[in-house]
Design an enzyme around this catalytic site. Structure first.
Site, PDB file in Angstrom:
ATOM      1  N   ASP A  32      24.148  21.461  85.569  1.00 19.68           N
ATOM      2  CA  ASP A  32      25.484  21.528  86.167  1.00 19.68           C
ATOM      3  C   ASP A  32      26.384  21.433  84.943  1.00 19.68           C
ATOM      4  OD1 ASP A  32      27.856  21.396  87.627  1.00 19.68           O
ATOM      5  OD2 ASP A  32      27.245  19.802  88.671  1.00 19.68           O
ATOM      6  N   ASP A  80      20.499  22.194  95.613  1.00 19.21           N
ATOM      7  CA  ASP A  80      20.034  20.803  95.145  1.00 19.21           C
ATOM      8  C   ASP A  80      20.782  19.615  95.739  1.00 19.21           C
ATOM      9  OD1 ASP A  80      22.231  19.461  93.105  1.00 19.21           O
ATOM     10  OD2 ASP A  80      22.587  21.467  93.957  1.00 19.21           O
TER      11      ASP A  80
END
Length: 376
Positions: free
Chosen positions: A92, A271
């Site tokens: 991320d 996720d």
């Protein structure tokens, strides 16, 4: 990176695909365990491979930038060499974490000035800086810097935020074109669709990121407090626009029921910290329902933790023993629960894949939805 669609469910938008990276294949739909600081809490790499059967894990740019830092990661040869994980990694951008630092960050068009949650030191990130950091980390899939506005944002703020995220994406793409990967393998950029819960903004954002022809696309800014039905509506709006030949990653979602619904709407990658975070707090997600292992009802239940589970801990340990470990506050309880929950999440997405390939996903999903929402 390449992505091949292998099957489409005839009664929904669910898909099965194969994503190829330089660190190996990923069969979608897939759940990706979260390893924020380079490790999945309480789970060895060996167990991620053998017990959880993870095909890809996550790292977080914000946390890895602060520690161990890019100097250490570069000396190690990237995150793969540093943590010993030789399969694909996704990072991320860290935007969500940075913009959550209310009161200790200042956001501008250029980027964001923030203070570390660790020691209060001052740092500045920009789209260009984030790309440089993600080059140093060396993940196979990297996220563009975006602003994740609060779920309660009004239309004006949501629109302004989305437009800045789009401008930042252009800067991320330019920076990647100016640089090369550091460790001899490719990196794929995923832009992030934003727009809160406003249909027209989600439409604009999906159209904008789709026009960039990236290897895949992420959907962000959901599961931040809005009703589940609204989240599903936004996913449906976005996926109707996104290219069918690219993987779609729904960020930070969610419960097993959320994942099954999102798969039926055409999402490929997921996720969430829920399997490990909830596991450490004695909540188990199983093939028959949800269990709180601190409940007295498990005290003398000597049946396996999950007789249908795929990890060895599911059949080796009993519910009574795991209940005892949690009551005694033993660290082993958290390890067993984390491995189990992660293995269940991976199993759930891979079972969905099997049923998509077989053409009976919808019927299987209806049965599973009843089970995964049942409190045992």
């Amino acid at each position: 990176m390449t992505f091949q669609l292998q099957a489409n469910d005839p009664q929904s938008s669910a898909r099965a695909g194969l994503l190829q990276t330089d660190h190996g294949p990923i069969q979608t739909p897939i759940f990706m365990p979260v390893g924020t600081v380079g490790s999945v809490k309480g789970v060895l790499v060996r167990d991620l491979k053998e017990e959880v059967k993870a095909q890809i894990i996550l790292g977080n740019t914000y946390h890895l930038y602060l520690r161990p830092g890019t100097d250490v990661l570069e000396q190690a040869g990237g995150l793969h060499k540093f943590n010993g994980w030789d399969r694909p990694i996704l990072t991320d951008s860290g935007g969500f974490q940075i913009f959550s630092l209310t009161g200790i960050r200042k956001l501008t068009e250029e980027g964001c000035m923030f203070r570390s949650h660790i020691d209060g030191s001052k740092h500045f990130i920009s789209p260009e800086r984030v790309m440089d950091i993600e080059r140093s980390i060396g993940a196979d899939i990297i996220m563009a810097l975006d602003e994740c506005p609060p779920g309660t944002s009004d239309y004006r703020y949501a629109k302004k935020s989305m437009e800045m995220t789009h401008r930042w994406l252009d800067r991320c793409i330019r920076r990647l074109e100016e640089t090369t990967p550091k460790y001899g393998y490719g990196q794929s950029l995923f832009p992030i669709v934003q727009g809160c819960t406003y249909r027209d903004l989600r439409t604009q954002s999906a159209e904008f990121v789709a026009s960039k022809n990236t290897d895949g696309i992420a959907i962000g800014g959901l599961a931040v407090g809005e009703p589940a039905e609204v989240m599903y509506e936004m996913i449906d709006v976005v996926n109707a626009i996104l290219p069918k030949d690219r993987p779609r990653y729904l960020m930070g979602v969610g419960t097993p029921a959320n994942i099954l619904e999102a798969i039926s709407l055409g999402v490929d990658m997921f996720d969430c910290v829920m399997p490990t975070r909830n596991g450490r707090n004695a909540m188990l997600f199983t093939s028959e329902g949800i269990m709180n292992m601190r409940n007295k009802k498990w005290e003398t239940d000597f049946s396996p933790v999950d007789p249908n589970g795929t990890a060895s801990v599911d059949t080796f340990y009993t519910k009574a023993y795991l209940h005892h470990l949690f009551k005694a506050q033993e660290l082993l309880a958290m390890e067993i629960a984390s491995i189990h929950n992660l293995a269940f999440y991976v199993w759930l997405t891979q079972e969905a894949r099997k049923h998509i390939m077989a053409g009976d996903f919808r019927a299987w999903k209806e049965v599973m939805m009843q089970k995964v929402t049942t409190r045992l």
